[in-house]
Structures are given as C-alpha cells and as structure tokens.
Design a protein around this motif. Structure first.
Motif, PDB file in Angstrom:
ATOM      1  N   HIS A 189     -26.110 -47.073 -27.992  1.00 24.87           N
ATOM      2  CA  HIS A 189     -25.204 -46.134 -27.329  1.00 24.87           C
ATOM      3  C   HIS A 189     -23.861 -46.076 -28.063  1.00 24.87           C
ATOM      4  O   HIS A 189     -23.305 -44.993 -28.274  1.00 24.87           O
ATOM      5  CB  HIS A 189     -25.005 -46.544 -25.868  1.00 24.87           C
ATOM      6  N   LEU A 190     -23.345 -47.226 -28.446  1.00 23.45           N
ATOM      7  CA  LEU A 190     -22.074 -47.259 -29.171  1.00 23.45           C
ATOM      8  C   LEU A 190     -22.185 -46.570 -30.531  1.00 23.45           C
ATOM      9  O   LEU A 190     -21.291 -45.822 -30.938  1.00 23.45           O
ATOM     10  CB  LEU A 190     -21.607 -48.707 -29.366  1.00 23.45           C
ATOM     11  N   ASP A 200     -22.267 -42.618 -30.508  1.00 22.56           N
ATOM     12  CA  ASP A 200     -21.083 -41.925 -29.997  1.00 22.56           C
ATOM     13  C   ASP A 200     -20.442 -41.095 -31.107  1.00 22.56           C
ATOM     14  O   ASP A 200     -19.348 -41.366 -31.564  1.00 22.56           O
ATOM     15  CB  ASP A 200     -20.093 -42.937 -29.423  1.00 22.56           C
ATOM     16  N   THR A 201     -21.185 -40.092 -31.555  1.00 24.24           N
ATOM     17  CA  THR A 201     -20.710 -39.191 -32.608  1.00 24.24           C
ATOM     18  C   THR A 201     -21.057 -37.765 -32.212  1.00 24.24           C
ATOM     19  O   THR A 201     -21.956 -37.541 -31.395  1.00 24.24           O
ATOM     20  CB  THR A 201     -21.396 -39.503 -33.963  1.00 24.24           C
ATOM     21  N   ASN A 216     -26.149 -36.403 -29.664  1.00 18.19           N
ATOM     22  CA  ASN A 216     -26.033 -36.169 -28.230  1.00 18.19           C
ATOM     23  C   ASN A 216     -27.422 -36.364 -27.655  1.00 18.19           C
ATOM     24  O   ASN A 216     -28.173 -35.426 -27.468  1.00 18.19           O
ATOM     25  CB  ASN A 216     -25.500 -34.762 -27.955  1.00 18.19           C
ATOM     26  N   ASP A 270     -28.285 -42.113 -23.515  1.00 19.52           N
ATOM     27  CA  ASP A 270     -27.363 -42.198 -22.380  1.00 19.52           C
ATOM     28  C   ASP A 270     -28.052 -42.736 -21.127  1.00 19.52           C
ATOM     29  O   ASP A 270     -27.482 -43.552 -20.400  1.00 19.52           O
ATOM     30  CB  ASP A 270     -26.755 -40.825 -22.076  1.00 19.52           C
ATOM     31  N   TYR A 289     -28.617 -46.461 -21.487  1.00 20.60           N
ATOM     32  CA  TYR A 289     -27.332 -47.154 -21.368  1.00 20.60           C
ATOM     33  C   TYR A 289     -26.925 -47.264 -19.895  1.00 20.60           C
ATOM     34  O   TYR A 289     -26.530 -48.337 -19.435  1.00 20.60           O
ATOM     35  CB  TYR A 289     -26.256 -46.414 -22.162  1.00 20.60           C
TER      36      TYR A 289
END
Length: 136
Positions: free
Chosen positions: A75-76, A79-80, A84, A89, A92
């Motif tokens: 998830h980290l 994050d771009t 998506n 998500d 997470y």
C-alpha cells in the motif's frame, strides 16, 4: 526489525512493477522496498504495542505478521499517481481493521504458551516463587 524481507515482498508481488519503483534495468529498487517494509512494521508496532511487547518475535505469530507487513508495504509503495488499485486499498483496510481489533483486544495473535515448573501455563519467560506468608 521488519516483519518481512525484501525477498518476501518480491516473491509475493512479481507483477507489481509500477509499485516497486523499478530502476532503469528492470530490477526493483530494493532500498525503496526495504524502507517500505520498515515503515509498515513500525505502523504495525504502533497497534501491537497496546497488547504485546514489540517487535513481536514469537514464531507462531511471525507468519501472520509477515502477511500484514507485506500488505501495508505494498500500500505504501503503491501511493503514486500511476497506481490506483482498489485491491491494494481493500487489503490495506482489512489489515488495519485486524490491527485495530488486536489493539482493542477483540483479536489475538497466535502465541506459543510456555509451561512453568509449577505446571501452570504462562506467556512470560520469568516466574517468581515466594515463600508462604508467615505473618498476616
């Protein structure tokens, strides 16, 4: 101490090239992945510290912690703007829900139970034995 290794992440995410910040040679930037795993482990320890001494090293708990560490790290890393991914998500959010349940005491990690010399089960490594009271 990270709950998962870079190799663990690479083995479980072979098709996440856009996530791992790949270098120009097509190889994952292992330093970026390692940093994400450390950050994920720190986030987990924030939740786990409410119920356990951290970092948790119990061999029975390590596999489940590894799994959740990999989810948070992915998830980290995702994050771009290019990534998506609703699946990332969703996983997470489920992981955070699990960690919240642990913090509240609604869920537990599997842990080894040691047996003390008196035969009582204990999760601690030290047992204090005191003599009977002489005076009341």
């Amino acid at each position: 101490m990270a709950y998962a290794s870079v190799k663990d992440w690479l083995d479980r995410n072979p098709h996440r090239g856009f996530v791992a910040d790949y270098d120009h040679d097509g190889q994952a930037d292992e330093a970026v992945v390692a940093r994400a795993l450390e950050d994920a482990s720190a986030e987990m320890d924030g939740w786990l510290a409410r119920r356990y001494n951290t970092p948790v090293t119990d061999p029975q708990a390590v596999p489940i912690l590894r799994q959740h560490c990999l989810v948070i790290a992915t998830h980290l890393l995702a994050d771009t703007p290019q990534a998506n991914d609703q699946e990332i998500d969703g996983r997470y959010k489920r992981t955070i829900d699990f960690l919240k349940a642990i913090a509240k005491g609604d869920a537990k990690l599997p842990m080894q139970v040691s047996v003390s010399s008196t035969g009582k089960s204990s999760n601690v490594g030290v047992t204090f034995v005191t003599p009977e009271r002489i005076f009341s």
